[in-house]
Write an enzyme that holds these catalytic residues in place. Structure first.
Site: not given
Length: 125
Positions: A76, A103-105
């Site tokens: 994301v 994964v969220c960045v």
């Protein structure tokens, strides 16, 4: 390999498929909150845009014959980390009890001025 085109998701804006099946693994391309018909951004805040992004992702899942519980991992990208809580609430409701790796960045520029983009990897056993 098999290529998936989802007629109920927003049209691809480049030379790629909505998803590619390789063996028992599906790689879903990034989805953004574009309306599937008009191609315009749906929503002005993270909750609205996350809901449309997940609706587009779900359209790809359905076209490929997959379900939410086939998702093994998501990636994301959000434009502003301050929107994480709003995104996470919509995401949790969408996933229900399913908890894929994620994964969220935070990133500085998402296609078309969107607040979010999300892809997924699915496995069918």
């Amino acid at each position: 390999m098999e290529f998936v085109h989802a007629s109920k998701a927003c049209a691809s804006v480049g030379p790629y498929s909505h998803a590619v099946k390789a063996g028992n693994t599906y790689y879903l391309s990034g989805q953004v909150p574009f309306h599937p018909v008009g191609g315009t951004i749906v929503g002005s805040n993270m909750a609205e845009q996350a809901a449309q992004t997940l609706a587009n992702l779900n359209a790809v899942l359905e076209e490929a014959g997959l379900k939410i519980t086939d998702i093994a991992k998501t990636t994301v990208f959000i434009e502003n980390w301050d929107d994480f809580e709003a995104f996470n609430e919509v995401y949790a409701n969408f996933m229900g009890d399913h908890r894929p790796a994620r994964v969220c960045v935070e990133v500085s520029n998402i296609a078309g001025g969107c607040l979010i983009e999300m892809d997924a990897i699915c496995v069918v056993e």
